[in-house]
Design a protein around this motif. Structure first.
Motif, PDB file in Angstrom:
ATOM      1  N   LYS A 168       0.828  -1.214   0.000  1.00 30.22           N
ATOM      2  CA  LYS A 168       0.000   0.000   0.000  1.00 30.22           C
ATOM      3  C   LYS A 168       0.863   1.265   0.000  1.00 30.22           C
ATOM      4  N   CYS A 169       1.887   1.279   0.831  1.00 28.09           N
ATOM      5  CA  CYS A 169       2.781   2.442   0.927  1.00 28.09           C
ATOM      6  C   CYS A 169       3.871   2.437  -0.150  1.00 28.09           C
ATOM      7  N   GLU A 170       4.058   1.261  -0.735  1.00 25.45           N
ATOM      8  CA  GLU A 170       5.148   1.051  -1.693  1.00 25.45           C
ATOM      9  C   GLU A 170       6.492   1.436  -1.072  1.00 25.45           C
ATOM     10  N   SER A 171       6.689   0.980   0.159  1.00 22.11           N
ATOM     11  CA  SER A 171       7.958   1.252   0.845  1.00 22.11           C
ATOM     12  C   SER A 171       8.223   0.165   1.884  1.00 22.11           C
ATOM     13  N   LEU A 172       9.438   0.167   2.407  1.00 25.04           N
ATOM     14  CA  LEU A 172       9.829  -0.785   3.448  1.00 25.04           C
ATOM     15  C   LEU A 172       9.443  -0.236   4.818  1.00 25.04           C
ATOM     16  N   VAL A 173       9.015  -1.141   5.700  1.00 21.10           N
ATOM     17  CA  VAL A 173       8.697  -0.779   7.086  1.00 21.10           C
ATOM     18  C   VAL A 173       9.357  -1.809   8.000  1.00 21.10           C
ATOM     19  N   CYS A 174       9.498  -1.443   9.274  1.00 22.65           N
ATOM     20  CA  CYS A 174      10.063  -2.405  10.221  1.00 22.65           C
ATOM     21  C   CYS A 174       8.962  -3.336  10.737  1.00 22.65           C
ATOM     22  N   GLN A 224       8.040  -3.979  13.744  1.00 22.13           N
ATOM     23  CA  GLN A 224       7.256  -3.411  14.834  1.00 22.13           C
ATOM     24  C   GLN A 224       6.137  -2.497  14.296  1.00 22.13           C
ATOM     25  N   CYS A 225       6.416  -1.765  13.197  1.00 22.04           N
ATOM     26  CA  CYS A 225       5.396  -0.877  12.613  1.00 22.04           C
ATOM     27  C   CYS A 225       4.155  -1.655  12.197  1.00 22.04           C
ATOM     28  N   HIS A 226       4.322  -2.847  11.642  1.00 20.96           N
ATOM     29  CA  HIS A 226       3.147  -3.525  11.123  1.00 20.96           C
ATOM     30  C   HIS A 226       2.587  -4.611  12.031  1.00 20.96           C
ATOM     31  N   SER A 227       3.308  -4.993  13.097  1.00 15.65           N
ATOM     32  CA  SER A 227       2.775  -6.100  13.884  1.00 15.65           C
ATOM     33  C   SER A 227       2.571  -5.780  15.359  1.00 15.65           C
ATOM     34  N   VAL A 228       3.431  -5.021  15.972  1.00 18.32           N
ATOM     35  CA  VAL A 228       3.383  -4.859  17.421  1.00 18.32           C
ATOM     36  C   VAL A 228       2.633  -3.599  17.847  1.00 18.32           C
ATOM     37  N   ASP A 229       3.093  -2.471  17.371  1.00 18.25           N
ATOM     38  CA  ASP A 229       2.572  -1.204  17.865  1.00 18.25           C
ATOM     39  C   ASP A 229       1.158  -0.890  17.386  1.00 18.25           C
ATOM     40  N   GLY A 230       0.834  -1.353  16.215  1.00 18.62           N
ATOM     41  CA  GLY A 230      -0.455  -0.975  15.642  1.00 18.62           C
ATOM     42  C   GLY A 230      -0.463   0.473  15.201  1.00 18.62           C
ATOM     43  N   VAL A 231       0.744   1.080  15.138  1.00 16.66           N
ATOM     44  CA  VAL A 231       0.854   2.479  14.715  1.00 16.66           C
ATOM     45  C   VAL A 231       0.317   2.634  13.294  1.00 16.66           C
ATOM     46  N   SER A 232       0.653   1.697  12.445  1.00 20.53           N
ATOM     47  CA  SER A 232       0.221   1.743  11.042  1.00 20.53           C
ATOM     48  C   SER A 232      -0.517   0.460  10.723  1.00 20.53           C
ATOM     49  N   LYS A 233      -1.713   0.337  11.221  1.00 22.36           N
ATOM     50  CA  LYS A 233      -2.503  -0.871  11.039  1.00 22.36           C
ATOM     51  C   LYS A 233      -2.809  -1.133   9.569  1.00 22.36           C
ATOM     52  N   ASP A 234      -2.754  -0.116   8.766  1.00 23.47           N
ATOM     53  CA  ASP A 234      -3.166  -0.236   7.370  1.00 23.47           C
ATOM     54  C   ASP A 234      -2.084  -0.784   6.448  1.00 23.47           C
ATOM     55  N   HIS A 235      -0.943  -1.170   6.986  1.00 24.95           N
ATOM     56  CA  HIS A 235       0.110  -1.720   6.123  1.00 24.95           C
ATOM     57  C   HIS A 235      -0.340  -3.045   5.523  1.00 24.95           C
ATOM     58  N   GLU A 236      -0.076  -3.236   4.244  1.00 31.18           N
ATOM     59  CA  GLU A 236      -0.337  -4.499   3.558  1.00 31.18           C
ATOM     60  C   GLU A 236       1.024  -5.099   3.218  1.00 31.18           C
ATOM     61  N   ILE A 237       1.482  -5.970   4.083  1.00 33.06           N
ATOM     62  CA  ILE A 237       2.846  -6.484   3.993  1.00 33.06           C
ATOM     63  C   ILE A 237       2.937  -7.621   2.974  1.00 33.06           C
ATOM     64  N   LEU A 238       3.956  -7.515   2.132  1.00 33.19           N
ATOM     65  CA  LEU A 238       4.333  -8.611   1.235  1.00 33.19           C
ATOM     66  C   LEU A 238       5.662  -9.142   1.766  1.00 33.19           C
ATOM     67  N   TYR A 239       5.785 -10.435   1.814  1.00 29.02           N
ATOM     68  CA  TYR A 239       7.036 -11.011   2.307  1.00 29.02           C
ATOM     69  C   TYR A 239       8.013 -11.124   1.161  1.00 29.02           C
ATOM     70  N   SER A 240       9.274 -11.297   1.491  1.00 27.26           N
ATOM     71  CA  SER A 240      10.351 -11.186   0.521  1.00 27.26           C
ATOM     72  C   SER A 240      10.139 -12.047  -0.718  1.00 27.26           C
ATOM     73  N   ASN A 241       9.645 -13.272  -0.568  1.00 25.99           N
ATOM     74  CA  ASN A 241       9.449 -14.102  -1.762  1.00 25.99           C
ATOM     75  C   ASN A 241       8.355 -13.506  -2.666  1.00 25.99           C
ATOM     76  N   GLU A 242       7.310 -12.918  -2.071  1.00 31.30           N
ATOM     77  CA  GLU A 242       6.254 -12.286  -2.858  1.00 31.30           C
ATOM     78  C   GLU A 242       6.784 -11.027  -3.552  1.00 31.30           C
ATOM     79  N   VAL A 243       7.579 -10.254  -2.809  1.00 27.43           N
ATOM     80  CA  VAL A 243       8.165  -9.037  -3.374  1.00 27.43           C
ATOM     81  C   VAL A 243       9.056  -9.392  -4.548  1.00 27.43           C
ATOM     82  N   CYS A 244       9.904 -10.413  -4.371  1.00 32.60           N
ATOM     83  CA  CYS A 244      10.809 -10.829  -5.444  1.00 32.60           C
ATOM     84  C   CYS A 244      10.029 -11.275  -6.669  1.00 32.60           C
TER      85      CYS A 244
END
Length: 150
Positions: A24-30, A32-52
């Motif tokens: 969604k952001c078309e950028s890298l995040v840590c 903690q940003c997408h799993s622990v804090d809930g600071v950016s709940k809207d992240h749609e994470i792709l894992y490295s194999n999907e990104v590749c």
């Protein structure tokens, strides 16, 4: 000393490495940003194999997609050129017709003026002839004849 620029590989909020790609952001995040804090709940994470796979697919398809887009643009430009040829031909014909009409109007005006001049010349010559005849009819002798008699 000088101020140190932030490391672009580290999260500005958590200071952790940015290893997860947010589609969604078309950028890298840590993590903690997408799993622990809930600071950016809207992240749609792709894992490295999907990104590749996504990147690889884009790289493979890109030249053909680009070529296709360029061919489409070229087709559009060729159509514009054809339209320009048509418009130029029509415009040229219109200009020629307009100037032919103007020429015909000027020629007609010239002919009318020349006829009027000819008619005036004939009318004037006729009046002069008539005046000479009138002088002869009233019996006024020419100047040379008058002085001979005196």
């Amino acid at each position: 000393g000088g101020s140190k620029e932030p490391d672009p590989d580290l999260c500005g909020i958590h200071g952790r490495n940015k290893r997860h790609y947010c589609e969604k952001c078309e950028s890298l995040v840590c993590r903690q940003c997408h799993s622990v804090d809930g600071v950016s709940k809207d992240h749609e994470i792709l894992y490295s194999n999907e990104v590749c796979q996504t990147i690889r697919g884009n790289l493979v398809d890109s030249p053909w997609k680009l070529r296709s887009r360029l061919e489409n643009k070229l087709t559009v430009l060729e159509g514009i050129l054809e339209d320009l040829d048509d418009v130029t031909e029509v415009s040229t014909d219109d200009v020629r017709k307009h100037f032919q009409c103007l020429y015909n109007e000027l020629k007609a005006a010239e002919d009318a003026m020349m006829k009027e001049i000819g008619d005036l010349k004939t009318e004037t010559a006729d009046k002069i002839s008539a005046a000479k005849e009138n002088l002869a009819d009233i019996g006024i002798p020419e100047e040379n004849e008058y002085y001979k008699k005196i």
